[in-house]
Scaffold this motif. Structure first.
Motif, PDB file in Angstrom:
ATOM      1  N   THR A 103       9.224   7.101  -0.747  1.00 42.60           N
ATOM      2  CA  THR A 103       8.069   6.391  -0.179  1.00 42.60           C
ATOM      3  C   THR A 103       7.891   5.024  -0.829  1.00 42.60           C
ATOM      4  O   THR A 103       7.622   4.020  -0.150  1.00 42.60           O
ATOM      5  N   GLY A 104       8.055   4.981  -2.149  1.00 44.54           N
ATOM      6  CA  GLY A 104       7.925   3.713  -2.860  1.00 44.54           C
ATOM      7  C   GLY A 104       8.974   2.708  -2.429  1.00 44.54           C
ATOM      8  O   GLY A 104       8.680   1.537  -2.192  1.00 44.54           O
ATOM      9  N   MET A 105      10.219   3.160  -2.292  1.00 47.37           N
ATOM     10  CA  MET A 105      11.290   2.271  -1.859  1.00 47.37           C
ATOM     11  C   MET A 105      11.053   1.774  -0.438  1.00 47.37           C
ATOM     12  O   MET A 105      11.330   0.611  -0.122  1.00 47.37           O
ATOM     13  N   LEU A 106      10.502   2.643   0.415  1.00 45.19           N
ATOM     14  CA  LEU A 106      10.175   2.242   1.781  1.00 45.19           C
ATOM     15  C   LEU A 106       9.127   1.130   1.776  1.00 45.19           C
ATOM     16  O   LEU A 106       9.229   0.147   2.511  1.00 45.19           O
ATOM     17  N   GLY A 107       8.126   1.291   0.919  1.00 39.42           N
ATOM     18  CA  GLY A 107       7.080   0.277   0.824  1.00 39.42           C
ATOM     19  C   GLY A 107       7.606  -1.055   0.342  1.00 39.42           C
ATOM     20  O   GLY A 107       7.264  -2.109   0.896  1.00 39.42           O
ATOM     21  N   TYR A 108       8.453  -1.039  -0.679  1.00 38.05           N
ATOM     22  CA  TYR A 108       9.006  -2.286  -1.210  1.00 38.05           C
ATOM     23  C   TYR A 108       9.901  -2.971  -0.176  1.00 38.05           C
ATOM     24  O   TYR A 108       9.896  -4.199  -0.044  1.00 38.05           O
ATOM     25  N   THR A 109      10.671  -2.165   0.572  1.00 43.31           N
ATOM     26  CA  THR A 109      11.527  -2.729   1.616  1.00 43.31           C
ATOM     27  C   THR A 109      10.695  -3.402   2.696  1.00 43.31           C
ATOM     28  O   THR A 109      11.013  -4.511   3.154  1.00 43.31           O
ATOM     29  N   LEU A 110       9.606  -2.747   3.091  1.00 41.67           N
ATOM     30  CA  LEU A 110       8.719  -3.314   4.113  1.00 41.67           C
ATOM     31  C   LEU A 110       8.082  -4.612   3.634  1.00 41.67           C
ATOM     32  O   LEU A 110       7.919  -5.566   4.394  1.00 41.67           O
ATOM     33  N   THR A 111       7.743  -4.666   2.345  1.00 38.12           N
ATOM     34  CA  THR A 111       7.164  -5.883   1.771  1.00 38.12           C
ATOM     35  C   THR A 111       8.147  -7.053   1.853  1.00 38.12           C
ATOM     36  O   THR A 111       7.783  -8.169   2.252  1.00 38.12           O
ATOM     37  N   VAL A 112       9.391  -6.811   1.476  1.00 36.53           N
ATOM     38  CA  VAL A 112      10.409  -7.870   1.518  1.00 36.53           C
ATOM     39  C   VAL A 112      10.633  -8.351   2.946  1.00 36.53           C
ATOM     40  O   VAL A 112      10.752  -9.561   3.204  1.00 36.53           O
ATOM     41  N   ILE A 113      10.669  -7.412   3.907  1.00 32.70           N
ATOM     42  CA  ILE A 113      10.831  -7.790   5.314  1.00 32.70           C
ATOM     43  C   ILE A 113       9.660  -8.669   5.761  1.00 32.70           C
ATOM     44  O   ILE A 113       9.834  -9.673   6.458  1.00 32.70           O
ATOM     45  N   MET A 141       0.826  -1.209   0.000  1.00 37.91           N
ATOM     46  CA  MET A 141       0.000   0.000   0.000  1.00 37.91           C
ATOM     47  C   MET A 141       0.864   1.264   0.000  1.00 37.91           C
ATOM     48  O   MET A 141       0.588   2.222  -0.716  1.00 37.91           O
ATOM     49  N   ILE A 142       1.934   1.262   0.790  1.00 38.13           N
ATOM     50  CA  ILE A 142       2.838   2.412   0.833  1.00 38.13           C
ATOM     51  C   ILE A 142       3.529   2.598  -0.515  1.00 38.13           C
ATOM     52  O   ILE A 142       3.642   3.718  -1.034  1.00 38.13           O
ATOM     53  N   ALA A 143       3.975   1.480  -1.083  1.00 40.55           N
ATOM     54  CA  ALA A 143       4.653   1.541  -2.381  1.00 40.55           C
ATOM     55  C   ALA A 143       3.717   2.065  -3.468  1.00 40.55           C
ATOM     56  O   ALA A 143       4.125   2.843  -4.331  1.00 40.55           O
ATOM     57  N   SER A 144       2.446   1.659  -3.420  1.00 42.26           N
ATOM     58  CA  SER A 144       1.467   2.119  -4.414  1.00 42.26           C
ATOM     59  C   SER A 144       1.229   3.618  -4.269  1.00 42.26           C
ATOM     60  O   SER A 144       1.143   4.352  -5.260  1.00 42.26           O
ATOM     61  N   GLY A 145       1.123   4.078  -3.019  1.00 43.81           N
ATOM     62  CA  GLY A 145       0.916   5.500  -2.788  1.00 43.81           C
ATOM     63  C   GLY A 145       2.100   6.346  -3.203  1.00 43.81           C
ATOM     64  O   GLY A 145       1.947   7.507  -3.581  1.00 43.81           O
ATOM     65  N   GLY A 146       3.290   5.765  -3.147  1.00 44.82           N
ATOM     66  CA  GLY A 146       4.502   6.492  -3.536  1.00 44.82           C
ATOM     67  C   GLY A 146       4.837   6.379  -5.004  1.00 44.82           C
ATOM     68  O   GLY A 146       5.856   6.907  -5.458  1.00 44.82           O
TER      69      GLY A 146
END
Length: 271
Positions: free
Chosen positions: A248-258, A108-113
């Motif tokens: 923001t997008g990179m933060l979202g992708y990082t959170l997804t991988v974690i 969701m964060i990655a999509s928003g970013g």
């Protein structure tokens, strides 16, 4: 119960093949739809399903890779598995559900970013994700039923023509004269024809490996792996197409991988 090393290597190989073919199709789709200018996504999906129908039939009926399972008998595992699920109501452990929170939040964060974010497109993606999850659950019970189970090739052979039946009228109505346009493009540039053929063949392997991964893991695992695959595809797309990406997008992708890593650990503990 501990899974043997050979079994884990086999599953890892399947996942690798699924990732490779899936990301390949995503990148080719992006090239065709955005860079090349072939803006007919329904027709492109129709080509994918036609290839799945044809190649599955050739593999089963001509090459005899697996035995042909009749359509009437193929409905048995579906109803058996559905009724068994309704009676047993199998659930995942609470820790597994908790680990899914960062996966969903990250997406969701990655999509928003996303610099090219569009609300309608986002809602369509959510709807497609829900439909894909339902498909994954259904194919999971069909492939893993204790009764008369389907194998992955037969399931793909029966599923693909149904998809063609839905996509064909949609392409005719929503993408007017797409066949004529494609033929005209092929006359001017034969590369488009080879791209469509290769893309469609690759889509067959995506669906086949998708079924096999579902069979050897679970529907939920497949969805989590799919989210991680999305993050990997984005990184590769950025490297190839030089797409802009926000913090923001990179933060979202990082959170997804974690979240995917935590999910994998939770599944190991549950076993």
């Amino acid at each position: 119960m501990k899974v043997p090393l050979s079994g884990r290597l086999f599953t890892f190989g399947l996942i690798t093949c699924w990732y490779s073919s899936n990301i390949g199709v995503l990148l080719l789709n992006k090239y065709l739809l955005s860079n090349y200018g072939f803006r007919y996504p329904i027709f492109l999906t129709l080509c994918h399903m036609l290839a799945c129908s044809l190649l599955s039939y050739i593999a089963i009926s001509w090459l005899k890779v697996v035995p042909l399972q009749t359509a009437v008998g193929a409905t048995t595992p579906f109803f058996t598995a559905v009724f068994a699920y309704l009676m047993t109501l199998k659930r995942e452990g609470w820790l597994t559900y908790i680990t899914l929170v960062p996966v969903v939040t990250g997406v969701m964060i990655a999509s928003g970013g996303e610099p090219s974010f569009h609300l309608f497109g986002f809602l369509m993606c959510v709807g497609a994700t829900a439909a894909r999850a339902l498909k994954t659950v259904l194919q999971g019970v069909l492939l893993s039923s204790e009764a008369e189970k389907l194998n992955s090739m037969n399931l793909l052979m029966y599923m693909a023509p149904v998809a063609v039946a839905f996509l064909l009228p949609a392409a005719i109505i929503m993408e007017e004269d797409v066949v004529g346009i494609t033929i005209a493009l092929a006359r001017d540039d034969s590369k488009i024809l080879w791209l469509l053929i290769f893309n469609s063949a690759l889509a067959y392997f995506v669906n086949l490996t998708n079924f096999l991964v579902t069979k050897h893991t679970s529907a939920l695992t497949l969805q989590v792996l799919g989210n991680a695959k999305g993050a990997v595809a984005v990184v590769i797309s950025i490297l190839i197409f030089r797409n802009p990406v926000s913090v923001t997008g990179m933060l979202g992708y990082t959170l997804t991988v974690i979240g995917v890593i935590l999910y994998s650990e939770a599944k190991k503990r549950s076993k």
